[in-house]
Structures are given as structure tokens and as C-alpha cells.
Design a protein around this motif. Structure first.
Motif, short mmCIF file in Angstrom:
data_model
loop_
_atom_site.label_atom_id
_atom_site.label_comp_id
_atom_site.label_asym_id
_atom_site.label_seq_id
_atom_site.Cartn_x
_atom_site.Cartn_y
_atom_site.Cartn_z
N MET A 1 -1.73 39.67 9.98
CA MET A 1 -0.45 39.52 9.35
C MET A 1 -0.55 39.99 7.91
O MET A 1 -1.62 39.91 7.30
N ALA A 2 0.52 40.46 7.40
CA ALA A 2 0.56 40.91 6.01
C ALA A 2 1.07 39.78 5.14
O ALA A 2 1.87 38.95 5.56
N GLY A 3 0.57 39.74 3.92
CA GLY A 3 1.01 38.73 2.97
C GLY A 3 0.55 39.11 1.57
O GLY A 3 0.23 40.27 1.31
N ASP A 4 0.52 38.15 0.70
CA ASP A 4 0.12 38.36 -0.69
C ASP A 4 -0.87 37.27 -1.07
O ASP A 4 -0.48 36.11 -1.24
N LEU A 5 -2.13 37.62 -1.17
CA LEU A 5 -3.16 36.64 -1.50
C LEU A 5 -2.91 35.93 -2.82
O LEU A 5 -3.31 34.79 -3.00
N THR A 6 -2.26 36.61 -3.74
CA THR A 6 -2.08 36.04 -5.07
C THR A 6 -0.92 35.06 -5.14
O THR A 6 -0.76 34.36 -6.13
N ALA A 7 -0.11 34.99 -4.10
CA ALA A 7 1.02 34.05 -4.06
C ALA A 7 0.57 32.73 -3.44
O ALA A 7 -0.12 32.73 -2.42
N ALA A 8 0.96 31.63 -4.05
CA ALA A 8 0.56 30.31 -3.53
C ALA A 8 0.98 30.12 -2.07
O ALA A 8 0.27 29.49 -1.29
N ASP A 9 2.12 30.69 -1.68
CA ASP A 9 2.58 30.58 -0.29
C ASP A 9 2.11 31.76 0.55
O ASP A 9 2.55 31.95 1.68
N LEU A 10 1.22 32.58 -0.03
CA LEU A 10 0.66 33.77 0.61
C LEU A 10 1.71 34.83 0.92
O LEU A 10 1.45 35.76 1.66
N GLY A 11 2.89 34.70 0.34
CA GLY A 11 3.94 35.69 0.56
C GLY A 11 4.49 35.68 1.97
O GLY A 11 5.09 36.65 2.41
N LEU A 12 4.30 34.58 2.68
CA LEU A 12 4.77 34.48 4.06
C LEU A 12 6.24 34.10 4.08
O LEU A 12 6.67 33.19 3.37
N VAL A 13 7.01 34.77 4.91
CA VAL A 13 8.44 34.48 5.01
C VAL A 13 8.66 33.08 5.56
O VAL A 13 9.44 32.31 5.04
N SER A 14 7.94 32.74 6.61
CA SER A 14 8.07 31.41 7.21
C SER A 14 6.68 30.83 7.39
O SER A 14 6.07 30.93 8.44
N ARG A 15 6.19 30.20 6.33
CA ARG A 15 4.85 29.63 6.35
C ARG A 15 4.69 28.62 7.49
O ARG A 15 3.68 28.61 8.18
N ALA A 16 5.67 27.78 7.71
CA ALA A 16 5.58 26.76 8.77
C ALA A 16 5.48 27.41 10.15
O ALA A 16 4.71 26.97 11.00
N GLU A 17 6.26 28.46 10.37
CA GLU A 17 6.23 29.16 11.66
C GLU A 17 4.87 29.82 11.88
O GLU A 17 4.29 29.75 12.96
N VAL A 18 4.37 30.47 10.84
CA VAL A 18 3.05 31.11 10.94
C VAL A 18 1.98 30.05 11.20
O VAL A 18 1.11 30.21 12.05
N ALA A 19 2.05 28.94 10.47
CA ALA A 19 1.06 27.86 10.63
C ALA A 19 1.06 27.32 12.05
O ALA A 19 0.01 27.05 12.63
N ALA A 20 2.23 27.18 12.63
CA ALA A 20 2.34 26.63 13.99
C ALA A 20 1.72 27.56 15.04
O ALA A 20 1.30 27.10 16.09
N GLN A 21 1.63 28.85 14.74
CA GLN A 21 1.11 29.82 15.70
C GLN A 21 -0.32 30.24 15.42
O GLN A 21 -0.88 31.06 16.14
N THR A 22 -0.93 29.69 14.39
CA THR A 22 -2.25 30.15 13.96
C THR A 22 -3.35 29.23 14.47
O THR A 22 -3.29 28.02 14.29
N THR A 23 -4.36 29.83 15.11
CA THR A 23 -5.51 29.06 15.58
C THR A 23 -6.81 29.52 14.92
O THR A 23 -7.82 28.84 14.99
#
Length: 82
Positions: free
Chosen positions: A1-23
Motif C-alpha cells: 500500500m502507498a502512504g507517507d511515512l512522515t505522517a503520523a497517520d501514515l497518509g492513509l485515507v482510511s486508517r481503520a479500514e486498512v488496520a482491519a484488513q492487515t495481518t
């Protein structure tokens, strides 16, 4: 997935959605140019790694993994991440 390491939220549009799908989390993002400005290197390599580790620590399906950062090894899943 693409994001931004320097952003506290990693530049993710939907952090909760990504978190729910990440293993698994594989963090390979870094600045390898030794001539890069110190501020850029610290933002990407140090703070970026901290941001990824904080995100990974929030994931219920991910258990402790080890990340090597220079001469330090950081673990998550077992201890707090600074």
C-alpha cells in the motif's frame, strides 16, 4: 500500500479500514542516500519507522515482529514504542 511515512497517520485515507484488513506489516521504506539532508533522513528513517511501528502495534492480528534500525532493534507487540 502507498502512504507517507512522515505522517503520523501514515497518509492513509482510511486508517481503520486498512488496520482491519492487515495481518502483516513489512516496513521497507527509507532514504538510503548518504548525502540526504539530516532533517529528511531523520523524518523518513527514524520518525517514519516509529510511525509504522505505532500503527503495527494497534493491529490485533499482528503479533510481535522485529525491526532492525541501524544498530538498534525495536520490537512491538511486547513493549511500548517510543
Amino acid at each position: 500500500m502507498a502512504g507517507d511515512l512522515t505522517a503520523a497517520d501514515l497518509g492513509l485515507v482510511s486508517r481503520a479500514e486498512v488496520a482491519a484488513q492487515t495481518t502483516e506489516v513489512w516496513h521497507l521504506g527509507a532514504v538510503y542516500d548518504l548525502g540526504v539532508a539530516r532533517e529528511v533522513g531523520m523524518a523518513v528513517n527514524l520518525e517514519g519507522t516509529r510511525n509504522v511501528l505505532r500503527f503495527a502495534a494497534e493491529l490485533p492480528e499482528v503479533v510481535g515482529r522485529r525491526v532492525s534500525v541501524g544498530r538498534r532493534e525495536l520490537e512491538f507487540g511486547q513493549q511500548a514504542i517510543p
